[in-house]
Design an enzyme around this catalytic site. Structure first.
Site, short mmCIF file in Angstrom:
data_model
loop_
_atom_site.label_atom_id
_atom_site.label_comp_id
_atom_site.label_asym_id
_atom_site.label_seq_id
_atom_site.Cartn_x
_atom_site.Cartn_y
_atom_site.Cartn_z
N ASN A 154 119.62 39.33 64.22
CA ASN A 154 120.31 39.03 62.96
C ASN A 154 121.82 39.22 62.99
O ASN A 154 122.53 38.59 62.22
CB ASN A 154 119.67 39.81 61.80
CG ASN A 154 119.77 41.30 61.96
OD1 ASN A 154 119.88 41.81 63.08
ND2 ASN A 154 119.72 42.02 60.88
N GLU A 250 117.64 52.03 66.12
CA GLU A 250 117.94 51.57 64.76
C GLU A 250 116.83 50.59 64.41
O GLU A 250 116.71 49.55 65.07
CB GLU A 250 119.26 50.81 64.72
CG GLU A 250 120.47 51.64 65.08
CD GLU A 250 121.75 50.82 64.95
OE1 GLU A 250 122.78 51.40 64.66
OE2 GLU A 250 121.72 49.59 65.14
N CYS A 284 119.08 44.60 58.04
CA CYS A 284 118.32 45.85 58.01
C CYS A 284 118.61 46.59 56.71
O CYS A 284 117.73 47.21 56.14
CB CYS A 284 118.65 46.73 59.21
SG CYS A 284 120.38 47.12 59.35
#
Ligand code: NAP
Length: 481
Positions: A154, A250, A284
Site C-alpha cells: 500500500n 508492523e 494500516c
C-alpha cells in the site's frame, strides 16, 4: 493497453534475472502490466552471502561518506519522482496526487534520517554512581549486520524506504523484498540505487511471490534483523519461523474513531471520511470502525453520508479518492463482510456497488458485535458504524479488538479526551484528528496483533543499531619520571 514492463532484481550490484518471472497485474484492468524475476533459493541464499560480506566494509565507512552515497540515491529519486509516482499509480492504483505525496514525503523522510543519524551520539557512564572509582564506559551505536526488509503493497515507496534508509545509514546491509504488487516501483528504486553507486552487495533487492519464497527469505541464518510491514497473518508466521533474529513487525489494524456527544460533528465527519476512505481505505491506520454516542448518531450519519457522496470514485489516472482495490480476492472478502452484516440486520447507507475491483465507498449502520465487519480488517472502502450508550461501553468495544494500532477520540471536553486516551490499550491515540502515521519523526507502533517494536525515524535507527561498550580503567598512581 499498457506495455508489459520487466524490471530486474539487484544482487551484488548487478541487475539480475533468471528467465522466470512473476506477473504484476493492474488493479484497474486486471491485465498483466509488468514482470519481476521469480528468484530461487540458491539466488536468495547467495544474496545473503554477499550482503553479509559487503556489510563489513560498509560498517567502517565513515558516516558522512555513507550519507553522501545515499544522498545521491535520494537525488535520483527527486529527479525521477514523476516516473516513480506514475509506477505507483499503475501498479497499485493509488490516485496521482496521493502517489506524488508519497514520494515527496519519502524524500523528507530520508533527509531527516540523515540528520538524526548524526545525532546518535555515544553514551558515557562512570562507575562513580555504582561506588566504583576509576572506571568509565563509552557505549557507541554500531550496526547489527544484515537486515531483511519486507514491505507491503500500500505504500510501496514510503514503507520500503522507511526501512532501507535507516538500516543503511546506520551501517547495515539490506536485502529488500518488496510486495509483489509494488515490486515494479520497488525494483525501479533499486536500479536508481545502483546508478548512485551504493557499493555492491550493501543494498540488494529480491523478488518473487511471498507465498513461495517467504520461508527461504526469513529462515536464513545470516539475517540479524527482520523489519516487516504487512498483514498480521504473515507477520506472526515470520515471528514463528525466523531464527535468532531481531524483529520489527508492523501489522494490521482496526482503528476506532470514538465520537462523544459533545464533539464538533462537522470536523469529526470530515476527519472520519478522510481517515476511512483515503486510498480506498487501504491504509494500516485507516479509520476502520466508528463508535458513536447514540445521542448524536443520526446527526453524524447524516454528515457522513453527505461527505461520502462527494468523494471522487473511479480510476487512479483521474486522481480519484476511491480507486480499485488491490485485487479480486480483496473484493470477494469485502463483499462477504458486507453480506454477513446485512444478513444480521445492518443497514447499508451508501455504496455496496462493485465494478471490477472498484468498490464504491460503503457506509454500514447498525453494526453490532455479532458481525465480522465489527472486528475484521477489510482493507477497502467500507466503514461500519456502531453506537454506544456510555463511554465505558465505547472503551470496552475499542479494547476488545485483537488489533491495537491507533485510535481517534472526537470531543470538545479535554477531561473526557484524556480519560479515554489513558484507558485505550493501543499504540497511539489522536484527539480530534484522524488516525495516521506521522509526522514521520513521531514514534509509530502497534501493540497486541498490530505490531512489535517501534518505528518513526529515531526508533527505526535504534532498531538497526546496538550499543557496543568500551570500558576504561585507570589507576590513580602518578608516574614519577
Ligand atoms: P501481506 O500480504 O502480509 O504482504 C506483506 C509482505 O509480505 C509482501 O512483501 C509479501 O510478498 C510478503 N509475504 C507474503 N507471504 C510471506 C511469507 N510467507 N513470508 C515472508 N513474506 C511474505 O500484506 P499486504 O497485503 O501487502 O499489506 C496489507 C496489510 O499490511 C494490512 O493488514 C495492513 O494493515 C498492513 N500494514 C500495516 C502497516 C503498519 O505500519 N502497521 C502499514 C501498512 C500496511 P507478496 O506480495 O509477494 O505476497
Amino acid at each position: 493497453m499498457n506495455k508489459v514492463r520487466q524490471i530486474n532484481a539487484l544482487i551484488n550490484g548487478e541487475n539480475y534475472q533468471n528467465g522466470k518471472w512473476v506477473d504484476i497485474i493492474s488493479p484497474t484492468t486486471n491485465e498483466v502490466i509488468g514482470q519481476v524475476p521469480a528468484l530461487t533459493k540458491k539466488e536468495i541464499d547467495d544474496c545473503y552471502q554477499v550482503a553479509a560480506k559487503a556489510q563489513k566494509s560498509w560498517a567502517t565507512t565513515p558516516l558522512l561518506e555513507r550519507i553522501a552515497v545515499l544522498n545521491k540515491w535520494k537525488e535520483l529519486m527527486v529527479e525521477y519522482q514523476e516516473e516513480i509516482a506514475n509506477l505507483i499509480v499503475l501498479e497499485i492504483a493509488k490516485g496521482k496526487t496521493a502517489a506524488v505525496t508519497e514520494v515527496t514525503r519519502t524524500i523528507d523522510y530520508i533527509e531527516y534520517t540523515f540528520e538524526e543519524m548524526k545525532r546518535m551520539h555515544p553514551r558515557t557512564y562512570t562507575g562513580d554512581s555504582w561506588g566504583i572509582a576509576n572506571k568509565m564506559g563509552i557505549f557507541q551505536y554500531v550496526p547489527k549486520g544484515v537486515v531483511l526488509a519486507i514491505s507491503p503493497f500500500n505504500y510501496p515507496v514510503n514503507l520500503s524506504i522507511a526501512k532501507i534508509i535507516p538500516a543503511l545509514v546506520a551501517g547495515n546491509s539490506v536485502v529488500f523484498k518488496p510486495a509483489s504488487q509494488g515490486s515494479l516501483v520497488g525494483l525501479f528504486l533499486a536500479q536508481l540505487a545502483n546508478v548512485a553507486k551504493i557499493p555492491a552487495g550493501v543494498f540488494n533487492a529480491v523478488s518473487g511471490k511471498g507465498s513461495e519464497i517467504g520461508d527461504i527469505l526469513v529462515e536464513n541464518p545470516l539475517i540479524n534483523v527482520i523489519s516487516f510491514t504487512g498483514s498480521t497473518a504473515v507477520g506472526t508466521g515470520i515471528a514463528q519461523k525466523s531464527l535468532r533474529t531481531d524483529l520489527i513487525l508492523e501489522m494490521g489494524g482496526k482503528d476506532p474513531a470514538i465520537v462523544l456527544a459533545d464533539a464538533d460533528l462537522e470536523l469529526t465527519a470530515t476527519k472520519i471520511i478522510k481517515g476511512a476512505f483515503s486510498y480506498s481505505g487501504q491504509r494500516c491506520t485507516a479509520i476502520k470502525r466508528v463508535l458513536v454516542d447514540q445521542k448524536v448518531k443520526q446527526a453524524l450519519v447524516k454528515l457522513l453520508v453527505e461527505k461520502v457522496n462527494k468523494l471522487k470514485v473511479g480510476n487512479p489516472e483521474d486522481d480519484c479518492d476511491v480507486t480499485p482495490v488491490i485485487n479480486e480476492k480483496t473484493v470477494k472478502y469485502i463483499k462477504g463482510l458486507i453480506n454477513d452484516a446485512s444478513k444480521k440486520g445492518a443497514k447499508i447507507l451508501t455504496g455496496n456497488k462493485f465494478e471490477k475491483n472498484l468498490i464504491y465507498p460503503t457506509l454500514v449502520d447498525n453494526v453490532n458485535q455479532s458481525m465480522a465487519l465489527a472486528w475484521e480488517e477489510p482493507f477497502g472502502p467500507v466503514l461500519p458504524i456502531i453506537s454506544f450508550t456510555n463511554v465505558d461501553e465505547a472503551i470496552k468495544i475499542a479494547n476488545a479488538s485483537q488489533y491495537a494500532l491507533q485510535a481517534a477520540i472526537f470531543t470538545t471536553n479535554i477531561n473526557s479526551a484524556m480519560t479515554i486516551a489513558h484507558a485505550l490499550d493501543t499504540g497511539t491515540v489522536n484527539i480530534n484528528d484522524q488516525t495516521q502515521r506521522g509526522p514521520d519523526l513521531f514514534p509509530f507502533m502497534g501493540v497486541k496483533d498490530s505490531g512489535l517494536g517501534v518505528q518513526g525515524i529515531h526508533d527505526a535507527l535504534i532498531s538497526f543499531l546496538r550499543p557496543k561498550g568500551i570500558v576504561f580503567n585507570w589507576s590513580d598512581k602518578k608516574e614519577n619520571k
